[in-house]
Scaffold this active site. Structure first.
Site, PDB file in Angstrom:
ATOM      1  N   ARG A 146       0.884  -1.170   0.000  1.00  0.00           N
ATOM      2  CA  ARG A 146       0.000   0.000   0.000  1.00  0.00           C
ATOM      3  C   ARG A 146       0.920   1.218   0.000  1.00  0.00           C
ATOM      4  NH1 ARG A 146      -5.377   1.165   1.402  1.00  0.00           N
ATOM      5  NH2 ARG A 146      -5.669   3.202   2.388  1.00  0.00           N
ATOM      6  N   ASP A 270     -16.052   9.407  -2.072  1.00  0.00           N
ATOM      7  CA  ASP A 270     -14.861   9.040  -1.316  1.00  0.00           C
ATOM      8  C   ASP A 270     -14.351  10.309  -0.640  1.00  0.00           C
ATOM      9  OD1 ASP A 270     -12.731   7.588  -0.315  1.00  0.00           O
ATOM     10  OD2 ASP A 270     -11.572   7.655  -2.171  1.00  0.00           O
ATOM     11  N   ARG A 345     -14.203  -6.440   1.810  1.00  0.00           N
ATOM     12  CA  ARG A 345     -12.773  -6.293   1.558  1.00  0.00           C
ATOM     13  C   ARG A 345     -12.026  -7.576   1.935  1.00  0.00           C
ATOM     14  NH1 ARG A 345      -9.947  -1.637   1.340  1.00  0.00           N
ATOM     15  NH2 ARG A 345      -8.273  -3.135   0.981  1.00  0.00           N
TER      16      ARG A 345
END
Length: 379
Positions: A146, A270, A345
């Protein structure tokens, strides 16, 4: 000093265990066993565009099967297809959902996840990307990263001898897109997204790129409403438009969010201020005025219901801030799918990890397989 060690023996009658129990190492006759999407074994997972249409559908199908099996209140004895496998998780940017979903998901599959934060590994600073990739490849079956710059995860993939998963970069967030699409299929029905309208309201960012790509490939009509200066990447959206034309969907860019949400089945937003953009907060608040998702905006979406479910639903990948969406929308028990979306997720990253390492065994099932092999791209 004398040490006395007591060995606990599990009686043969203990054949039904909770899904969080990891005592069953090998599949038994009749036990459900899972294997990943075969064509993805040994490959990297960088963005949705690199998947074929078949691979995308099979990943969603496998995710749904894993969810059904491992979350059953009275589960059968479950296999551990990733027994002996491990994943190093490199985090330049923090995340609750990515870390917890990956660690828990890998444990459910029988493997091990190792968290490496900014203080544990400084990519390209104390050690080069090439060296980091080479070292971790010798310890682990997978590398999940990430990062801030997409070039960082590309360098890891270039020099790694094991598959690399992009858990977010400045250009893409493919794991989030899979979770979003699985959530929508759960709400509207598997295979029912063709012709549905998905509207993105807000910043044209990495989350949008992969979600739009996946939605377009499944035949959805994608609309994007962004303020001037916050448009998505043009090259990526050109690919979105190409996939939409090929699948029977469409892609349009709007400036007025109320126009964009008219008749929409899905409204998504978002964060307006991502990590590393904190100094831009005041300016962004001014620029995004009028883009907050409100009840009025939701009421402009598709009317009615489908099998008792609202025709227009809301998604947000979290974390959420009040300026992006009102409480009455975010916590709406009928329309808001944000918490099922967060749960998914885990099931989708499990499907990805299982597919890349090729775990499985006897009696493997990939659901209603679309016989997915072949090349990496449908183009």
């Amino acid at each position: 000093m004398r040490w006395i060690v007591h060995v606990l023996r599990i009686p043969p009658s203990s054949s039904r265990l909770h899904s969080n129990s990891f005592l069953n190492l090998q599949p038994r006759p009749g036990m459900r066993s899972f294997q990943g999407v075969a064509s993805l074994q040994g490959k990297n997972f960088m963005n949705i565009d690199e998947l074929t249409d078949v691979e995308l559908r099979d990943l969603l199908s496998l995710s749904a099967q894993l969810k059904k099996a491992y979350s059953s209140p009275s589960p059968p004895v479950l296999p551990r297809p990733c027994e002996g496998k491990s994943v190093s998780m490199i985090f330049q940017k923090r995340s609750t959902r990515t870390r917890v979903s990956t660690e828990t998901g890998m444990a459910l599959l029988g493997g091990h996840a190792l968290f490496l934060g900014p203080q544990d590994v400084q990519l390209g600073v104390n050690e080069s990307m090439r060296d980091t990739a080479n070292v971790l490849s010798r310890f682990n079956s997978l590398i999940l990263a990430r990062v801030f710059a997409h070039t960082d995860v590309q360098l890891l993939a270039k020099h790694s001898s094991v598959p690399v998963i992009n858990a977010l970069s400045d250009l893409y967030h493919p794991l989030q897109a899979l979770a979003d699409l699985l959530t929508l299929e759960e709400h509207f029905g598997k295979g029912s997204l063709q012709g549905k309208v998905l509207t993105w309201v807000g910043d044209g960012n990495n989350v949008l790129h992969d979600l739009a790509m996946g939605a377009a490939r499944l035949g959805m009509h994608v609309r994007v409403a962004c303020p001037v200066g916050y448009e998505p990447n043009g090259e990526i959206m050109h690919r979105v438009e190409w996939h939409a034309q090929r699948s029977g969907g469409s892609y349009v860019m709007e400036r007025d969010p109320m126009t964009a949400v008219a008749g929409a089945h899905v409204i998504v937003t978002d964060t307006w201020v991502s990590m590393g953009q904190e100094e831009e907060y005041e300016r962004r608040m001014r620029d995004f005025e009028g883009f907050q998702v409100t009840r009025r905006m939701m009421e402009h979406g598709a009317k009615g219901s489908n099998a008792g479910r609202p025709a227009c639903v809301f998604l947000h990948c979290l974390p959420r801030h009040p300026e992006e969406v009102t409480d009455e929308v975010f916590y709406d028990p009928a329309r808001s799918l944000v918490f099922p979306e967060a749960e998914n997720r885990m099931w989708t990253v499990m499907a990805v990890m299982l597919s890349l390492v090729g775990g499985g065994g006897r009696g493997c099932e990939v659901g209603e397989s679309h016989n997915g092999g072949g090349g990496r791209r449908s183009s």
